[in-house]
Design a protein around this motif. Structure first.
Motif, PDB file in Angstrom:
ATOM      1  N   VAL A 120       0.854  -1.191   0.000  1.00  0.00           N
ATOM      2  CA  VAL A 120       0.000   0.000   0.000  1.00  0.00           C
ATOM      3  C   VAL A 120       0.889   1.239   0.000  1.00  0.00           C
ATOM      4  N   ALA A 121       0.542   2.202  -0.860  1.00  0.00           N
ATOM      5  CA  ALA A 121       1.303   3.448  -0.951  1.00  0.00           C
ATOM      6  C   ALA A 121       0.418   4.633  -0.570  1.00  0.00           C
ATOM      7  N   ASP A 166       9.196   9.149  -6.006  1.00  0.00           N
ATOM      8  CA  ASP A 166       9.173   9.256  -4.550  1.00  0.00           C
ATOM      9  C   ASP A 166       9.043   7.879  -3.903  1.00  0.00           C
ATOM     10  N   LEU A 167       8.220   7.018  -4.477  1.00  0.00           N
ATOM     11  CA  LEU A 167       8.044   5.686  -3.905  1.00  0.00           C
ATOM     12  C   LEU A 167       9.346   4.889  -3.976  1.00  0.00           C
ATOM     13  N   VAL A 168       9.991   4.908  -5.134  1.00  0.00           N
ATOM     14  CA  VAL A 168      11.233   4.152  -5.274  1.00  0.00           C
ATOM     15  C   VAL A 168      12.304   4.725  -4.357  1.00  0.00           C
ATOM     16  N   ALA A 176      -1.326   5.949  -8.877  1.00  0.00           N
ATOM     17  CA  ALA A 176      -2.730   5.736  -9.234  1.00  0.00           C
ATOM     18  C   ALA A 176      -2.959   5.776 -10.746  1.00  0.00           C
ATOM     19  N   GLU A 177      -2.070   6.403 -11.476  1.00  0.00           N
ATOM     20  CA  GLU A 177      -2.221   6.515 -12.929  1.00  0.00           C
ATOM     21  C   GLU A 177      -1.782   5.256 -13.669  1.00  0.00           C
ATOM     22  N   LEU A 178      -1.142   4.330 -12.983  1.00  0.00           N
ATOM     23  CA  LEU A 178      -0.491   3.212 -13.655  1.00  0.00           C
ATOM     24  C   LEU A 178      -1.387   1.981 -13.713  1.00  0.00           C
ATOM     25  N   SER A 179      -1.077   1.118 -14.662  1.00  0.00           N
ATOM     26  CA  SER A 179      -1.748  -0.176 -14.737  1.00  0.00           C
ATOM     27  C   SER A 179      -1.236  -1.077 -13.616  1.00  0.00           C
ATOM     28  N   ARG A 213       2.447  -0.838 -11.839  1.00  0.00           N
ATOM     29  CA  ARG A 213       2.594  -0.645 -10.394  1.00  0.00           C
ATOM     30  C   ARG A 213       3.462  -1.741  -9.789  1.00  0.00           C
ATOM     31  N   GLN A 214       3.274  -2.974 -10.240  1.00  0.00           N
ATOM     32  CA  GLN A 214       4.061  -4.070  -9.681  1.00  0.00           C
ATOM     33  C   GLN A 214       5.553  -3.876  -9.960  1.00  0.00           C
TER      34      GLN A 214
END
Length: 281
Positions: free
Chosen positions: A106-107, A115-117, A157-160, A164-165
């Motif tokens: 969950v992000a 930012d996530l990476v 949220a924009e990604l498939s 996302r995986q």
């Protein structure tokens, strides 16, 4: 089958900078809400190899991975890292040794890929260690390795699902740990990206010497990429060892209830599971 538990645990003080680590479970029992899922399990993760955990849905594969990563408190027994109970390790030290990609990460809302990476680098920060060119390079390498560089400015949220995986995998790669644990990392990926990702994890092992432990559903891909396979049934290990020793018609029928034939893969020579299914005359 190989009995890896004959290996002696390290007696040396734990060193988070070491490239070799001894991760093992002893009498490990795990569960939720008073129900045991993993039962008195003994397991040694082979250092420097790729281990794949297989088994039917609900057999305890994901629960085992959570226990090995100290995300789930044992109900009995325990996990040791480099000869010390995992519960005695500081969280920051664990995070520098072991990276985990859970099944349903969950992000925060609105977070960008970059930012996530970058959050994969947090274990390397500290009071006197700030963001550096080394951190930038690690993030860039992780994005490039997972083919997500062009997504860096977009929000998750924009990604498939498949994109996302790959981004989540990039975050684990940016963490740059010696032990990499992944729970069904090929989920949401098409077959081409599944192979790309498994090739990447294979490179992490062969080129960079990282120990990889992952849960996979596809037995044929597991046989292609694993050095060591752990087959689970009802929260226990029923077989472990090299793919050719574990993935037999008898074990597949026992673990999955699937009548099959196991033949050599025409490309790699590793076991190839051919389900019999319903025969039409």
């Amino acid at each position: 089958m190989t009995d890896l538990d004959t290996q002696a645990p390290s007696e040396a003080p734990a060193d988070p900078q070491s490239r070799h680590h001894d991760l093992r479970a002893r009498g490990l029992t795990l569960g939720y809400a008073g129900v045991d899922i993993v039962h008195e399990l003994d397991l040694v993760v082979p250092d420097g190899l790729v281990t794949v955990v297989v088994g039917a849905n609900g057999c305890g594969k994901s629960t085992l991975l959570r226990g090995l990563a100290r995300l789930l408190k044992p109900r009995a027994g325990g996990v040791e890292l480099d000869g010390r109970p995992l519960k005695e390790w500081a969280s920051a030290d664990i995070a520098r040794v072991m990276g985990l990609l859970p099944q349903n990460p969950v992000a925060p809302d609105g977070i960008t890929v970059a930012d996530l990476v970058s959050r994969g680098r947090y274990p390397h920060q500290g009071w006197f260690r700030r963001w550096s060119a080394e951190d930038d390079a690690a993030v860039e390498v992780a994005l490039a390795a997972t083919h997500t560089t062009e997504l860096a400015g977009r929000t998750l949220a924009e990604l498939s699902g498949g994109q996302r995986q790959r981004v989540w995998v990039a975050m684990v790669l940016a963490q740059d740990t010696d032990l990499v644990l992944l729970d069904e990392p090929t989920t949401f990926l098409d077959i081409s990206h599944q192979v790309d990702l498994l090739d990447l994890l294979d490179d992490l092992n062969h080129v960079h010497g990282k120990t990889v432990v992952m849960v996979l559903h596809d037995l044929n891909l597991a046989c292609r990429y694993a050095h060591h396979i752990v087959a689970m049934k009802e929260g226990r290990v029923v077989a472990q060892g090299a793919p050719k020793d574990v993935i037999t018609a008898e074990v597949v029928d026992d673990v999955f209830g699937l009548p099959c034939r196991v033949v050599p893969d025409p490309v790699t020579g590793t076991p190839l599971v051919v389900p019999l299914g319903r025969q039409r005359g």
